[in-house]
Design a protein around this motif. Structure first.
Motif, PDB file in Angstrom:
ATOM      1  N   ARG A  74       7.804   2.049  21.316  1.00 12.29           N
ATOM      2  CA  ARG A  74       8.698   0.885  21.335  1.00 12.29           C
ATOM      3  C   ARG A  74       8.202  -0.209  20.392  1.00 12.29           C
ATOM      4  O   ARG A  74       8.985  -0.815  19.670  1.00 12.29           O
ATOM      5  CB  ARG A  74       8.837   0.346  22.747  1.00 12.29           C
ATOM      6  N   ALA A 108       8.731   0.972  16.860  1.00 16.04           N
ATOM      7  CA  ALA A 108      10.161   0.952  16.549  1.00 16.04           C
ATOM      8  C   ALA A 108      10.621  -0.460  16.243  1.00 16.04           C
ATOM      9  O   ALA A 108      11.392  -0.695  15.307  1.00 16.04           O
ATOM     10  CB  ALA A 108      10.964   1.549  17.703  1.00 16.04           C
ATOM     11  N   ARG A 155      12.544   5.836  12.540  1.00 10.32           N
ATOM     12  CA  ARG A 155      13.178   5.065  13.602  1.00 10.32           C
ATOM     13  C   ARG A 155      13.762   5.978  14.670  1.00 10.32           C
ATOM     14  O   ARG A 155      13.636   5.706  15.867  1.00 10.32           O
ATOM     15  CB  ARG A 155      14.270   4.171  13.026  1.00 10.32           C
ATOM     16  N   HIS A 193      12.569   6.278  18.561  1.00  6.31           N
ATOM     17  CA  HIS A 193      13.546   6.094  19.641  1.00  6.31           C
ATOM     18  C   HIS A 193      13.468   7.254  20.641  1.00  6.31           C
ATOM     19  O   HIS A 193      13.462   7.040  21.857  1.00  6.31           O
ATOM     20  CB  HIS A 193      14.958   5.970  19.061  1.00  6.31           C
ATOM     21  N   TRP A 198      12.076   7.116  24.689  1.00  8.60           N
ATOM     22  CA  TRP A 198      12.861   7.484  25.877  1.00  8.60           C
ATOM     23  C   TRP A 198      12.380   8.754  26.570  1.00  8.60           C
ATOM     24  O   TRP A 198      12.722   8.997  27.726  1.00  8.60           O
ATOM     25  CB  TRP A 198      14.343   7.607  25.531  1.00  8.60           C
ATOM     26  N   ARG A 256      13.929  -0.588  30.752  1.00  8.96           N
ATOM     27  CA  ARG A 256      14.122  -1.140  29.405  1.00  8.96           C
ATOM     28  C   ARG A 256      13.859  -2.645  29.413  1.00  8.96           C
ATOM     29  O   ARG A 256      13.217  -3.171  28.510  1.00  8.96           O
ATOM     30  CB  ARG A 256      15.537  -0.857  28.914  1.00  8.96           C
TER      31      ARG A 256
END
Length: 173
Positions: free
Chosen positions: A17, A20, A50, A54, A58, A73
């Protein structure tokens, strides 16, 4: 299926995260100061990174339902904002180095706290970012202040996360 605590899931997701978030900035040589593409080939590689980040972000929550994903999140966004607060106004290269130095500190040594599985999305993204960071380092050679400052910032990131109960080592799952 192995049961992981939410803390462990966050530990698995947070590096992806943070990277990113950094990858969304204009710090890469394929983008100009206002985000315009200057090199289509390198930009395509950045878009791929990217996507990998991602997916890596997740993956630890793949068994969560929609409400759990929304809740985690929000929790991760708050954690990331807190951890990266000091890097917001810093050069992109310093921020990249700081995150990568911190990531190296938790993934290396005899007893790594986090393991990047070879060939995983996270591993592919980090490998490419490291290569870009090294290339940028060659361009900015002689700017040792950035490197020293990034190392200090990486230590602060680790200390803050440890203080908050993350990446303490041992069995955390």
């Amino acid at each position: 299926m192995i049961h992981l605590s939410e803390t462990r899931r966050i530990e698995l997701a947070l590096p992806a995260r943070m990277l990113a978030s950094l990858s969304m900035g204009n710090s890469f040589s394929c983008l100009n100061r206002i985000g315009g593409v200057t090199n289509k080939h390198d930009f395509a590689k950045l878009v791929e990174v990217r996507l990998w980040l991602h997916i890596a972000f997740w993956e630890p929550f793949s068994d969560y339902d929609e409400m759990e994903c929304y809740r985690v999140r929000r929790r991760l966004a708050k954690l990331q904002d807190l951890v990266l607060a000091e890097l917001h106004d810093q050069p992109g290269l310093k921020a990249l180095y700081a995150i990568l130095y911190w990531l190296q500190s938790i993934t290396s040594g005899e007893n790594p706290v986090l393991v990047l599985v070879a060939g995983s999305y996270a591993d592919k993204a980090v490998t490419r970012l490291l290569a870009w960071g090294e290339a940028q380092g060659e361009i900015t050679k002689g700017i040792e202040k950035i490197d020293r400052s990034a190392q200090k910032q990486a230590a602060k990131i680790g200390a803050l996360l440890n203080h908050m109960g993350f990446y303490l080592g041992g069995s955390n799952g």
